[in-house]
Structure formats: C-alpha cells, structure tokens
Design a protein around this motif. Structure first.
Motif, PDB file in Angstrom:
ATOM      1  N   ASP A  44     -61.630 -47.730   3.648  1.00 10.72           N
ATOM      2  CA  ASP A  44     -62.015 -47.184   4.946  1.00 10.72           C
ATOM      3  C   ASP A  44     -61.453 -45.787   5.135  1.00 10.72           C
ATOM      4  N   GLY A  45     -62.182 -44.993   5.913  1.00  9.76           N
ATOM      5  CA  GLY A  45     -61.665 -43.723   6.383  1.00  9.76           C
ATOM      6  C   GLY A  45     -61.021 -43.946   7.741  1.00  9.76           C
ATOM      7  N   LEU A  46     -60.082 -43.091   8.085  1.00 10.42           N
ATOM      8  CA  LEU A  46     -59.380 -43.211   9.357  1.00 10.42           C
ATOM      9  C   LEU A  46     -59.728 -42.038  10.263  1.00 10.42           C
ATOM     10  N   GLN A  47     -59.776 -42.303  11.546  1.00 14.42           N
ATOM     11  CA  GLN A  47     -60.016 -41.238  12.510  1.00 14.42           C
ATOM     12  C   GLN A  47     -58.793 -40.315  12.554  1.00 14.42           C
ATOM     13  N   PRO A  48     -58.959 -39.092  13.038  1.00 13.89           N
ATOM     14  CA  PRO A  48     -57.840 -38.141  13.102  1.00 13.89           C
ATOM     15  C   PRO A  48     -56.685 -38.650  13.961  1.00 13.89           C
ATOM     16  N   SER A  49     -55.518 -38.087  13.736  1.00  7.65           N
ATOM     17  CA  SER A  49     -54.330 -38.523  14.485  1.00  7.65           C
ATOM     18  C   SER A  49     -54.435 -38.210  15.973  1.00  7.65           C
ATOM     19  N   SER A  50     -55.404 -37.398  16.371  1.00  5.03           N
ATOM     20  CA  SER A  50     -55.575 -37.122  17.803  1.00  5.03           C
ATOM     21  C   SER A  50     -55.922 -38.401  18.570  1.00  5.03           C
ATOM     22  N   SER A  51     -56.470 -39.387  17.869  1.00  3.30           N
ATOM     23  CA  SER A  51     -56.787 -40.658  18.532  1.00  3.30           C
ATOM     24  C   SER A  51     -55.793 -41.754  18.140  1.00  3.30           C
ATOM     25  N   ALA A  52     -54.708 -41.357  17.502  1.00  2.00           N
ATOM     26  CA  ALA A  52     -53.722 -42.332  17.015  1.00  2.00           C
ATOM     27  C   ALA A  52     -52.610 -42.587  18.028  1.00  2.00           C
ATOM     28  N   ILE A  53     -51.904 -43.648  17.785  1.00  2.39           N
ATOM     29  CA  ILE A  53     -50.720 -44.007  18.567  1.00  2.39           C
ATOM     30  C   ILE A  53     -49.600 -44.274  17.576  1.00  2.39           C
ATOM     31  N   ARG A  54     -48.465 -43.703  17.796  1.00  4.61           N
ATOM     32  CA  ARG A  54     -47.304 -43.922  16.922  1.00  4.61           C
ATOM     33  C   ARG A  54     -46.267 -44.724  17.702  1.00  4.61           C
ATOM     34  N   ILE A  55     -45.796 -45.795  17.085  1.00  3.97           N
ATOM     35  CA  ILE A  55     -44.765 -46.636  17.688  1.00  3.97           C
ATOM     36  C   ILE A  55     -43.522 -46.541  16.822  1.00  3.97           C
ATOM     37  N   SER A  56     -42.427 -46.154  17.418  1.00  3.81           N
ATOM     38  CA  SER A  56     -41.175 -46.018  16.652  1.00  3.81           C
ATOM     39  C   SER A  56     -40.082 -46.853  17.309  1.00  3.81           C
ATOM     40  N   TYR A  57     -39.061 -47.119  16.545  1.00  2.72           N
ATOM     41  CA  TYR A  57     -37.933 -47.934  17.000  1.00  2.72           C
ATOM     42  C   TYR A  57     -36.667 -47.092  16.858  1.00  2.72           C
ATOM     43  N   PRO A  58     -36.374 -46.265  17.868  1.00  2.00           N
ATOM     44  CA  PRO A  58     -35.270 -45.308  17.765  1.00  2.00           C
ATOM     45  C   PRO A  58     -33.883 -45.947  17.733  1.00  2.00           C
ATOM     46  N   GLU A  59     -33.749 -47.154  18.268  1.00  2.00           N
ATOM     47  CA  GLU A  59     -32.446 -47.821  18.294  1.00  2.00           C
ATOM     48  C   GLU A  59     -32.592 -49.253  17.802  1.00  2.00           C
ATOM     49  N   PRO A  60     -31.696 -49.694  16.922  1.00  2.00           N
ATOM     50  CA  PRO A  60     -31.764 -51.086  16.454  1.00  2.00           C
ATOM     51  C   PRO A  60     -31.731 -52.048  17.634  1.00  2.00           C
ATOM     52  N   GLY A  61     -32.726 -52.944  17.685  1.00  2.00           N
ATOM     53  CA  GLY A  61     -32.800 -53.915  18.778  1.00  2.00           C
ATOM     54  C   GLY A  61     -33.278 -53.321  20.088  1.00  2.00           C
ATOM     55  N   GLY A  62     -33.551 -52.017  20.090  1.00  2.00           N
ATOM     56  CA  GLY A  62     -33.978 -51.339  21.317  1.00  2.00           C
ATOM     57  C   GLY A  62     -35.470 -51.457  21.545  1.00  2.00           C
ATOM     58  N   LYS A  63     -35.891 -50.922  22.666  1.00  2.83           N
ATOM     59  CA  LYS A  63     -37.290 -50.949  23.064  1.00  2.83           C
ATOM     60  C   LYS A  63     -38.088 -49.948  22.220  1.00  2.83           C
ATOM     61  N   PRO A  64     -39.285 -50.342  21.747  1.00  2.00           N
ATOM     62  CA  PRO A  64     -40.116 -49.418  20.975  1.00  2.00           C
ATOM     63  C   PRO A  64     -40.554 -48.224  21.825  1.00  2.00           C
ATOM     64  N   LYS A  65     -40.736 -47.088  21.172  1.00  2.00           N
ATOM     65  CA  LYS A  65     -41.200 -45.862  21.820  1.00  2.00           C
ATOM     66  C   LYS A  65     -42.657 -45.638  21.388  1.00  2.00           C
ATOM     67  N   VAL A  66     -43.534 -45.407  22.357  1.00  2.00           N
ATOM     68  CA  VAL A  66     -44.959 -45.207  22.091  1.00  2.00           C
ATOM     69  C   VAL A  66     -45.316 -43.753  22.368  1.00  2.00           C
ATOM     70  N   VAL A  67     -45.939 -43.100  21.362  1.00  4.61           N
ATOM     71  CA  VAL A  67     -46.338 -41.698  21.491  1.00  4.61           C
ATOM     72  C   VAL A  67     -47.798 -41.569  21.070  1.00  4.61           C
ATOM     73  N   ASP A  68     -48.591 -40.922  21.913  1.00  8.59           N
ATOM     74  CA  ASP A  68     -49.991 -40.665  21.569  1.00  8.59           C
ATOM     75  C   ASP A  68     -50.087 -39.446  20.669  1.00  8.59           C
ATOM     76  N   GLY A  69     -51.089 -39.453  19.748  1.00 10.26           N
ATOM     77  CA  GLY A  69     -51.360 -38.306  18.892  1.00 10.26           C
ATOM     78  C   GLY A  69     -51.993 -37.202  19.712  1.00 10.26           C
ATOM     79  N   PRO A  70     -52.232 -36.054  19.139  1.00 13.77           N
ATOM     80  CA  PRO A  70     -52.172 -35.784  17.706  1.00 13.77           C
ATOM     81  C   PRO A  70     -50.746 -35.531  17.220  1.00 13.77           C
ATOM     82  N   PHE A  71     -50.603 -35.653  15.910  1.00  9.68           N
ATOM     83  CA  PHE A  71     -49.317 -35.404  15.280  1.00  9.68           C
ATOM     84  C   PHE A  71     -49.426 -34.155  14.414  1.00  9.68           C
ATOM     85  N   THR A  72     -48.308 -33.552  14.128  1.00  6.40           N
ATOM     86  CA  THR A  72     -48.312 -32.322  13.332  1.00  6.40           C
ATOM     87  C   THR A  72     -48.268 -32.641  11.844  1.00  6.40           C
ATOM     88  N   GLU A  73     -48.340 -31.609  11.035  1.00  2.00           N
ATOM     89  CA  GLU A  73     -48.266 -31.714   9.574  1.00  2.00           C
ATOM     90  C   GLU A  73     -49.381 -32.582   9.000  1.00  2.00           C
TER      91      GLU A  73
END
Length: 144
Positions: A44-73
C-alpha cells in the motif's frame, strides 16, 4: 521470513503528488509478479504526513501525547510499503531490487527490514501458542 520494503517519502509525495499512470502500471505489474510467486502479503501507499497523527509516550507510564501532522524531514517519512514472505534475506533483496523506482523521478529509496517473528522474541511456549491463535483469528476475520 517476512520482510518489509519501506518506501521512503520525498518532498513530492509529502506534497500529495500523485504517481504517473506509467508508474502505477509498473507497480501493478510488479505486485502481480509478487502474487504469482506467492510471496506478497500486503502492499500500500500512504497518504502524506499532513493527514497523519503521531502518538508518543514522553514519560514511562505517562499519558500519551497526540500531535497532528504534517511532520518535517520528508526523508524520514514513509510513503508506502510492501510486505513479503520469502525463504531468505537474499530472496528479499532480489525482490526489492526488482521494484520500480517508487516515485518515478529518480528520488526513490527503499529500506528493507526483516519483520520479527514471535520465535525471535521469546521461547515461551504459552506466548507462542497465543500468538499463533491470534494470527489465525485475524486471518479468518480478513477472509470474511
């Protein structure tokens, strides 16, 4: 052995540029060859990161952080993938080398990565059995 051919994004793919008809036809022909060989699992091809969502876990056991695209690089982004199951690393490389330039502009880059099998991660018989049952259930649902 499963391998993923990861197609790296370009500035054009991140801008949402559509592939040419010629490239679409070349990729369809390539995918047909993979199917005939019995090695294609998904592609499959993927849509650009402008329509993406990135979920990160900045702290062990902490609440996930949600960031909408686009992303750089763009070169760190993924524009698509092909998942194959083959007998060896060498066979995976041969298939990757046969893939048409995924962007058609001489900018294509494919990263080939082997997928972990549960046996690579654990020798716990109970976990292996559970994994096999989950995979079987998923296959049955996908066929329905």
């Amino acid at each position: 052995m499963r391998f993923m051919m990861i197609v790296k994004a370009t500035t054009d793919s991140e801008a949402g540029a559509k592939p040419s008809q010629e490239l679409i036809e070349a990729m369809q022909k390539y995918n047909e060859e993979l199917v005939k060989a019995g090695v294609l699992l998904a592609a499959d091809g993927l849509q650009p990161s402008s329509s993406a969502i990135r979920i990160s876990y900045p702290e062990p056991g902490g609440k996930p952080k949600v960031v909408d695209g686009p992303f750089t690089e763009a070169k760190e982004m993924i524009a698509g993938y092909t998942l194959i199951e083959v007998k060896s690393r060498e066979e995976a490389v041969e298939w990757a080398l046969r893939m048409p330039d995924p962007h058609g502009f001489g900018q294509g880059e494919i990263e080939l990565r082997q997928v972990f099998e549960m046996e690579d991660i654990t020798d716990n018989a109970e976990m292996l059995e559970k994994d096999a049952a989950i995979r079987k259930q998923a296959q049955e649902q996908n066929k329905a």
